[in-house]
Design an enzyme around this catalytic site. Structure first.
Site, PDB file in Angstrom:
ATOM      1  N   GLU A 101      -0.231   5.068  -0.339  1.00 14.47           N
ATOM      2  CA  GLU A 101      -1.434   6.050  -0.436  1.00 14.47           C
ATOM      3  C   GLU A 101      -0.609   7.244  -0.461  1.00 14.47           C
ATOM      4  O   GLU A 101       0.173   7.417   0.783  1.00 14.47           O
ATOM      5  CB  GLU A 101      -2.217   6.000   0.504  1.00 14.47           C
ATOM      6  N   LYS A 141      -1.038   1.134 -25.420  1.00 17.70           N
ATOM      7  CA  LYS A 141      -1.783   1.178 -26.425  1.00 17.70           C
ATOM      8  C   LYS A 141       0.243   0.768 -27.711  1.00 17.70           C
ATOM      9  O   LYS A 141       0.754  -0.536 -26.985  1.00 17.70           O
ATOM     10  CB  LYS A 141      -2.152   1.560 -26.430  1.00 17.70           C
ATOM     11  N   ASP A 195      -6.111  13.851 -25.547  1.00 18.33           N
ATOM     12  CA  ASP A 195      -6.015  12.717 -25.037  1.00 18.33           C
ATOM     13  C   ASP A 195      -5.265  11.859 -25.634  1.00 18.33           C
ATOM     14  O   ASP A 195      -6.433  11.154 -27.255  1.00 18.33           O
ATOM     15  CB  ASP A 195      -7.502  11.545 -24.852  1.00 18.33           C
ATOM     16  N   TYR A 200       0.814  -1.170   0.172  1.00 18.03           N
ATOM     17  CA  TYR A 200       0.049   0.185   0.269  1.00 18.03           C
ATOM     18  C   TYR A 200       1.051   1.276   0.097  1.00 18.03           C
ATOM     19  O   TYR A 200       2.077   1.283   0.432  1.00 18.03           O
ATOM     20  CB  TYR A 200      -0.596  -0.018   1.396  1.00 18.03           C
ATOM     21  N   THR A 258      -3.463   6.075 -22.396  1.00 19.58           N
ATOM     22  CA  THR A 258      -2.847   4.681 -21.588  1.00 19.58           C
ATOM     23  C   THR A 258      -2.017   4.706 -21.569  1.00 19.58           C
ATOM     24  O   THR A 258      -1.176   5.188 -22.488  1.00 19.58           O
ATOM     25  CB  THR A 258      -4.147   3.803 -21.927  1.00 19.58           C
ATOM     26  N   ARG A 293      -0.642  -2.140 -18.487  1.00 15.60           N
ATOM     27  CA  ARG A 293      -2.185  -1.937 -18.355  1.00 15.60           C
ATOM     28  C   ARG A 293      -2.267  -0.298 -17.122  1.00 15.60           C
ATOM     29  O   ARG A 293      -2.172  -0.374 -16.288  1.00 15.60           O
ATOM     30  CB  ARG A 293      -3.476  -2.249 -18.160  1.00 15.60           C
TER      31      ARG A 293
HETATM   32  N1  PLP Z   1      -9.062   7.481 -23.797  1.00 12.73           N
HETATM   33  C1  PLP Z   1      -8.748   6.585 -25.609  1.00 12.73           C
HETATM   34  C2  PLP Z   1      -8.663   7.867 -26.762  1.00 12.73           C
HETATM   35  C3  PLP Z   1      -8.823   5.492 -25.565  1.00 12.73           C
HETATM   36  O1  PLP Z   1      -8.875   4.577 -26.608  1.00 12.73           O
HETATM   37  C4  PLP Z   1      -8.889   4.306 -24.203  1.00 12.73           C
HETATM   38  C5  PLP Z   1      -9.051   3.076 -24.299  1.00 12.73           C
HETATM   39  O2  PLP Z   1      -9.552   2.657 -25.227  1.00 12.73           O
HETATM   40  C6  PLP Z   1      -9.145   5.424 -23.295  1.00 12.73           C
HETATM   41  C7  PLP Z   1      -8.950   6.423 -23.245  1.00 12.73           C
HETATM   42  C8  PLP Z   1      -9.847   4.636 -21.749  1.00 12.73           C
HETATM   43  O3  PLP Z   1      -8.259   3.515 -21.841  1.00 12.73           O
HETATM   44  P1  PLP Z   1      -8.911   2.358 -20.496  1.00 12.73           P
HETATM   45  O4  PLP Z   1      -9.768   1.342 -21.341  1.00 12.73           O
HETATM   46  O5  PLP Z   1      -7.261   2.093 -19.796  1.00 12.73           O
HETATM   47  O6  PLP Z   1      -9.895   3.625 -19.287  1.00 12.73           O
END
Ligand code: PLP
Length: 410
Positions: free
Chosen positions: A48, A222, A192, A46, A219, A228
């Site tokens: 935090e 990918k 994002d 843990y 993320t 993950r």
């Molecule tokens: N943002 C984008 C552009 C994504 O393609 C994805 C997942 O495919 C996410 C956020 C969310 O990621 P997670 O599946 O880890 O929650």
């Protein structure tokens, strides 16, 4: 392992991953080192809080792990600040929104059928429950992001936050244009980059932080090819402090230290020159796949690709739905996903398209010729989905093609 049922499922999954062509654009195969970090005893701890500011004792070793992850991802993105604790991309987005928005504030993100993600304000996502969400899309003809529409909607709607970035967009994202629009209305801009992070950190896609984008979320599993999870980056000190508070204690408790170790190892790998060679091959492979489909006159969304994704309108190309395409590919050991296409007349559960991604098979060592051969096999099956004899033959061809993998170790 004594739990034989779980052991069996893992072994079966290993076999599936070994024998199938993996084309899901958001998946990848991590290195043995990342796997070891994920499966390590760090899962017991843990922690935090943040390095040297924890709410639990005994954090001296996990502090080292988290600080390395932070330093490495900052270097990769040339960022001043990084939070590496979010358990997923969805939580990274939620934590970022929670850092700079109040409940009821307005957000503007890319529409799901144009390639946006659920968390960018889609109606089934809780982001649309706590924020007032509107969306922008792509141009009907070119399938490119429609900046005229974004400017018009942004000026009318006046969102506090504009979100750019996508799950299914195969072209370069022009962060400079997004920033200009955000500046015109005094909005914050979040990019994002979940899908394209690996391309960005190797200089193969523009880096949003170079254009003054306020917050970057991603993320890590990918194109970045790590465990993950999620990350949040910014160059703004005040926003950085809000993000840390928003992640912990705002939206999460203890961080997953084994996952953070896996992220740190992946970032170490991403800093090596080989990672750029790998990412270049990812793009070469998706371009080779797209080229073959175009040579045979099939319809690709936006007419091609600049990145790791190829979006095919299977309805217009082959007269089948995305769901039918996904199902028939499964029969010949190809794993991919159905995908909505811009202005799709089918529901998101059926769709008119498929999304094909090159990162996973490139990690296994596939090069352009493999993707060209793959396209030929897929085309012949899509054209003859009821021909069981042909399906048998093509399945065997796919099994042989998969065996060509592992010729290059990235
Ligand atoms: N943002 C984008 C552009 C994504 O393609 C994805 C997942 O495919 C996410 C956020 C969310 O990621 P997670 O599946 O880890 O929650």
């Amino acid at each position: 392992m004594k739990d034989l049922k779980i052991l069996k499922a893992i072994k079966n999954e290993q076999k599936r991953q070994d024998e199938h062509v993996e084309l899901i654009a958001s998946e990848n195969f991590v290195s043995q080192d990342v796997l070891e970090a994920n499966g390590s005893i760090l899962t017991n701890k843990y922690a935090e809080g943040y390095p040297s500011k924890r709410y639990y004792g005994g954090c001296e070793n996990v502090d080292v792990v988290e600080q390395l992850a932070i330093d490495r991802i900052k270097k990769l993105f040339n960022a001043n600040f990084a939070n590496v604790q979010t358990h997923s991309g969805t939580q990274a987005n939620w934590s970022a929104y929670n850092a700079v928005l109040e409940s009821g504030d307005k957000i503007l993100g890319m529409a799901l059928d144009s390639g946006g993600h659920l968390t960018h304000g889609f109606h089934v996502s809780s982001t649309s429950k706590y924020f007032q969400a509107k969306s922008y899309g792509v141009d009907k003809e070119t399938h490119l992001i429609d900046f005229d529409e974004i400017r018009r909607v942004a000026h009318e709607f006046k969102p506090k936050l504009i979100i750019c970035g996508a799950s299914a967009y195969s072209r370069i994202i022009d962060f400079k244009k997004f920033k200009e629009i955000a500046n015109e209305i005094g909005a914050l801009l979040l990019a994002d980059v979940a899908h394209i992070a690996g391309l960005i950190v190797t200089g193969l896609h523009p880096n949003p932080l170079d254009f003054g984008v306020d917050i970057v979320t991603s993320t890590t599993h990918k194109t970045l090819r790590g465990s993950r999870g999620g990350i949040i980056l910014t160059n703004d000190k005040e926003i950085a402090m809000k993000i840390d508070k928003s992640v912990f204690p705002g939206t999460q408790g203890g961080p997953l230290m084994n996952q953070i170790a896996g992220k740190a190892v992946a970032f170490y790998e991403a800093l090596k020159p080989e990672f750029k060679i790998y990412q270049k091959q990812v793009i070469k492979n998706s371009k080779a796949f797209a080229k073959r489909l175009l040579e045979k006159n099939f319809l690709l969304i936006s007419g091609g690709t600049d990145n790791h994704i190829v979006l095919v309108n299977v309805k217009k190309s082959f007269g089948i739905t995305g769901q039918e395409a996904e199902d028939i590919m499964q029969k010949i050991n190809i794993t991919l996903n159905k995908n909505t296409v811009p202005f799709d007349e089918e529901s998101p559960r059926i769709t008119s398209g498929i999304r094909v991604g090159s990162p996973a098979m490139t990690s296994k060592g596939w090069i352009e010729q493999d993707f060209t051969d793959l396209a030929d096999i897929m085309i012949s099956v899509f054209k003859n989905i009821d021909d069981n004899e042909l399906i048998k033959i093509k399945k065997q061809e796919i099994i042989n093609l998969v065996k060509r993998a592992n010729r290059i170790k990235w």
